[in-house]
Design a protein around this motif. Structure first.
Motif, PDB file in Angstrom:
ATOM      1  N   ALA A  54      43.842  40.584  28.035  1.00 39.94           N
ATOM      2  CA  ALA A  54      43.091  41.541  28.847  1.00 39.94           C
ATOM      3  C   ALA A  54      43.733  42.930  28.752  1.00 39.94           C
ATOM      4  O   ALA A  54      43.031  43.943  28.666  1.00 39.94           O
ATOM      5  CB  ALA A  54      43.029  41.071  30.292  1.00 39.94           C
TER       6      ALA A  54
ATOM      7  N   THR B 157      42.620  48.152  34.364  1.00 41.82           N
ATOM      8  CA  THR B 157      42.709  46.696  34.370  1.00 41.82           C
ATOM      9  C   THR B 157      41.648  46.098  35.295  1.00 41.82           C
ATOM     10  O   THR B 157      41.102  45.029  35.009  1.00 41.82           O
ATOM     11  CB  THR B 157      44.122  46.228  34.780  1.00 41.82           C
ATOM     12  OG1 THR B 157      44.462  46.816  36.033  1.00 41.82           O
ATOM     13  CG2 THR B 157      45.151  46.612  33.734  1.00 41.82           C
ATOM     14  N   ALA B 158      41.337  46.790  36.397  1.00 40.17           N
ATOM     15  CA  ALA B 158      40.290  46.300  37.301  1.00 40.17           C
ATOM     16  C   ALA B 158      38.936  46.285  36.591  1.00 40.17           C
ATOM     17  O   ALA B 158      38.177  45.312  36.698  1.00 40.17           O
ATOM     18  CB  ALA B 158      40.226  47.160  38.553  1.00 40.17           C
TER      19      ALA B 158
ATOM     20  N   THR C 245      38.512  46.090  33.408  1.00 41.95           N
ATOM     21  CA  THR C 245      38.604  45.062  32.370  1.00 41.95           C
ATOM     22  C   THR C 245      38.334  43.680  32.951  1.00 41.95           C
ATOM     23  O   THR C 245      37.627  42.868  32.347  1.00 41.95           O
ATOM     24  CB  THR C 245      39.982  45.101  31.687  1.00 41.95           C
ATOM     25  OG1 THR C 245      40.185  46.411  31.155  1.00 41.95           O
ATOM     26  CG2 THR C 245      40.073  44.078  30.571  1.00 41.95           C
ATOM     27  N   THR C 246      38.864  43.420  34.125  1.00 40.65           N
ATOM     28  CA  THR C 246      38.623  42.130  34.784  1.00 40.65           C
ATOM     29  C   THR C 246      37.127  41.944  35.045  1.00 40.65           C
ATOM     30  O   THR C 246      36.564  40.876  34.767  1.00 40.65           O
ATOM     31  CB  THR C 246      39.421  42.023  36.100  1.00 40.65           C
ATOM     32  OG1 THR C 246      40.808  42.124  35.785  1.00 40.65           O
ATOM     33  CG2 THR C 246      39.145  40.720  36.815  1.00 40.65           C
ATOM     34  N   LYS C 247      36.467  42.978  35.543  1.00 38.69           N
ATOM     35  CA  LYS C 247      35.016  42.905  35.789  1.00 38.69           C
ATOM     36  C   LYS C 247      34.261  42.676  34.487  1.00 38.69           C
ATOM     37  O   LYS C 247      33.329  41.863  34.433  1.00 38.69           O
ATOM     38  CB  LYS C 247      34.517  44.180  36.473  1.00 38.69           C
ATOM     39  CG  LYS C 247      34.955  44.308  37.912  1.00 38.69           C
ATOM     40  CD  LYS C 247      34.446  45.611  38.505  1.00 38.69           C
ATOM     41  CE  LYS C 247      34.980  45.796  39.908  1.00 38.69           C
ATOM     42  NZ  LYS C 247      34.577  47.083  40.483  1.00 38.69           N
TER      43      LYS C 247
ATOM     44  N   ASP D 180      34.849  39.077  33.365  1.00 37.96           N
ATOM     45  CA  ASP D 180      34.079  38.157  34.216  1.00 37.96           C
ATOM     46  C   ASP D 180      32.610  38.155  33.799  1.00 37.96           C
ATOM     47  O   ASP D 180      31.983  37.088  33.698  1.00 37.96           O
ATOM     48  CB  ASP D 180      34.199  38.546  35.693  1.00 37.96           C
ATOM     49  CG  ASP D 180      35.576  38.272  36.276  1.00 37.96           C
ATOM     50  OD1 ASP D 180      36.372  37.525  35.647  1.00 37.96           O
ATOM     51  OD2 ASP D 180      35.860  38.811  37.374  1.00 37.96           O
TER      52      ASP D 180
ATOM     53  N   ARG E  52      38.472  32.373  28.038  1.00 42.21           N
ATOM     54  CA  ARG E  52      39.857  32.758  28.318  1.00 42.21           C
ATOM     55  C   ARG E  52      40.677  31.473  28.260  1.00 42.21           C
ATOM     56  O   ARG E  52      40.418  30.525  29.003  1.00 42.21           O
ATOM     57  CB  ARG E  52      39.984  33.396  29.696  1.00 42.21           C
ATOM     58  CG  ARG E  52      39.185  34.670  29.841  1.00 42.21           C
ATOM     59  CD  ARG E  52      39.416  35.285  31.209  1.00 42.21           C
ATOM     60  NE  ARG E  52      38.145  35.596  31.819  1.00 42.21           N
ATOM     61  CZ  ARG E  52      37.989  36.391  32.855  1.00 42.21           C
ATOM     62  NH1 ARG E  52      39.027  36.955  33.436  1.00 42.21           N
ATOM     63  NH2 ARG E  52      36.803  36.614  33.349  1.00 42.21           N
TER      64      ARG E  52
END
Length: 189
Positions: A90, A101-102, A104-106, A109, A119
């Motif tokens: 990530a 990074t936030a 990227t997480t979204k 997901d 993942r």
């Protein structure tokens, strides 16, 4: 209504140097003749047509795969990395895309819920997850973006090596001239 106050024709070239700058205030024409200026205008118009064709093709691929532009960029990077045997985390993806990074997480997901990525444990770093493209998405990307890229390759292959060198030099010079990070024509904070 005289010719200077008439609206432009529909087929008027949007990148006609003299139409935009008749007094040559921003584009110093120097010793160039009318034929040179017309040819440069044609070249700039052709570049505009290429950008528009690329934009339309990119949007069509994204619509087909039901993804946005950032999603498509992420998948291209993941596929490119996988083909070279480079595992992607990530953090690697965030760095490549230039997003937080936030975000990227979204993004991950969203891609995972859409069935585009998986993942899994990273092969060498127990603390990280490796991001991989699913076989179905890889196939879809090959059918859309891959075919589009192959057409670009064949177009470039039709040029002679000397012509390719000229085009490469021109495109790199143009990229350097419009590089926003180094632009002297835009105020920087």
């Amino acid at each position: 209504m005289d010719k200077d106050t008439q609206p432009p024709r529909e087929d008027a070239r949007l990148y006609d140097v003299l139409a935009h700058d008749p007094a040559a205030r921003t584009a110093a024409l120097g010793p160039l003749g009318a034929d040179d200026v017309d040819q440069i205008s044609d070249l700039l118009q052709a570049m505009s047509e290429l950008r528009e064709a690329e934009r339309i093709a990119s949007q069509a691929s994204a619509r087909y795969m039901e993804l946005n532009e950032t999603d498509m960029r992420a998948l291209r990077f993941l596929i490119f990395s996988e083909k070279r045997g480079v595992p992607v985390t990530a953090g690697d993806l965030a760095s490549h895309l230039g997003i937080s990074t936030a975000s990227t997480t979204k993004l991950l997901d969203r891609l995972q819920s859409g069935g585009h990525i998986t993942r899994n444990p990273h092969p060498t770093d127990r603390r990280a997850l490796q991001i991989s493209v699913t076989p179905e998405t890889r196939r879809s990307a090959h059918e859309t973006v891959g075919r589009h890229h192959a057409r670009r390759y064949h177009t470039a292959a039709r040029l002679t090596p000397a012509e390719r060198d000229i085009v490469i030099r021109f495109l790199r010079d143009m990229a350097d001239e419009i590089d926003i990070k180094n632009a002297d024509w835009i105020p920087h904070d």
